[in-house]
Scaffold this active site. Structure first.
Site, mmCIF file in Angstrom:
data_model
loop_
_atom_site.group_PDB
_atom_site.id
_atom_site.type_symbol
_atom_site.label_atom_id
_atom_site.label_comp_id
_atom_site.label_asym_id
_atom_site.label_seq_id
_atom_site.Cartn_x
_atom_site.Cartn_y
_atom_site.Cartn_z
ATOM 1 N N ASP A 1 18.211 32.170 19.032
ATOM 2 C CA ASP A 1 17.155 33.173 19.222
ATOM 3 C C ASP A 1 17.130 33.761 20.629
ATOM 4 O OD1 ASP A 1 16.318 32.816 16.641
ATOM 5 O OD2 ASP A 1 14.497 31.703 17.133
ATOM 6 N N LYS B 1 7.810 35.909 19.004
ATOM 7 C CA LYS B 1 8.384 36.778 17.978
ATOM 8 C C LYS B 1 7.881 36.320 16.622
ATOM 9 C CE LYS B 1 11.443 33.564 16.297
ATOM 10 N NZ LYS B 1 11.304 32.933 14.958
#
Length: 289
Positions: free
Chosen positions: A139, A13
């Protein structure tokens, strides 16, 4: 019960911006960010065992098996299933750098939750897997979520976001940055103004304008000069910034050939690569809402 899944991607990401808006009483920082999936990834193999053993089959330098988020994720799901006989052999092939701000460890853990929930036929919903993932790291829920997202809280409060299709150049400056070092810094800004999703420019301008920033970048660049050097160099081509708590820096380009041209000019002391923006996690189809 399916016996195996091979080459399960655990994508990276990028944080298109990352604002620190406050701090909770327990010390966790309150964040706002947009998470963007890209097509660079680790890969994991899973084979079911019926003896309850969770076994990582390969060595990863600096990551003992017992503390690996992958192993911890598997054990967490095993416990949640109520069936101690569920086990797995897991192979992790790393491509994403550790300490790079790309979420590699969290993504590996999320892929483990998704794949084993499918293989073990545990039947947990996406929301239940996200709740398990939050126990492993802030996350992890994003990578289970299934697509790009505007995140708040410590990173677990997610809303879907449609981002622009583009290419990224990502530079690894050659340092690994422990997240705790950045978040514990006295110099870290912790009071950036809270924004609403309606405050964003449309997706194209989010990448190519000066909207937003990474509040962690100033601290990381000061403590790790190679990060500052990579940002300075990449800014000559566009709106470069750091992802996560570092160390990787990135810049967006509309066309693949533009990314290729930048990489041709990159100084040899860095590792650099291109990645395509993705709208959906490649394993999103394996989880049920």
């Amino acid at each position: 019960m399916p016996a195996s899944l091979f080459d399960c991607p655990a994508p990276a990401k990028l944080n298109l911006f990352l604002h620190v808006t406050g701090r909770r009483a327990d010390g966790y920082h309150l964040l706002q960010t947009v998470f963007q999936l890209v097509d660079r990834s680790d890969a994991l193999d899973f084979t079911v065992r019926d003896d309850g053993v969770i076994h990582r089959t390969n060595d990863i330098p600096g990551v003992p098996a017992d503390t690996d988020l992958v192993v911890r994720a598997a054990r967490l799901l095993q416990a949640a299933s109520g069936n101690p006989g569920l086990g797995a052999d897991i192979t992790v092939r790393k491509q994403l750098p550790m300490g790079g701000g790309l979420g590699g460890g969290s993504s590996d853990a999320a892929t483990t939750l998704i794949a084993l929930n499918h293989l073990w036929q545990t039947g947990l919903t996406r929301a239940q897997l996200m709740a398990l993932g939050l126990q492993l790291g802030a996350d992890v829920p994003f990578f289970v979520f299934g697509g790009n997202a505007f995140a708040e809280g410590v990173g677990e409060d997610l809303l879907p976001v449609k981002t622009v299709d583009c290419w990224f150049v990502v530079i690894e400056p050659g340092v690994s940055i422990p997240t705790a070092i950045i978040f514990s810094s006295q110099e870290l800004t912790r009071d950036t103004k809270v924004v609403k999703i309606t405050d964003f420019p449309e997706a194209h301008n989010l990448l190519y304008s000066d909207f937003g920033k990474n509040d962690l970048e100033v601290v990381a660049a000061k403590q790790f000069p190679p990060v500052a050097e990579a940002i300075k160099w990449l800014k000559t081509f566009g709106n470069a910034r750091m992802t996560g708590s570092g160390a990787c820096v990135f810049c967006a380009f509309e066309h693949e050939h533009q990314a290729d041209e930048v990489l041709k000019q990159m100084p040899s002391q860095w590792i650099g690569w291109k990645a395509k923006a993705m709208q959906e996690h490649p394993l999103a189809h394996l989880t049920k809402s």
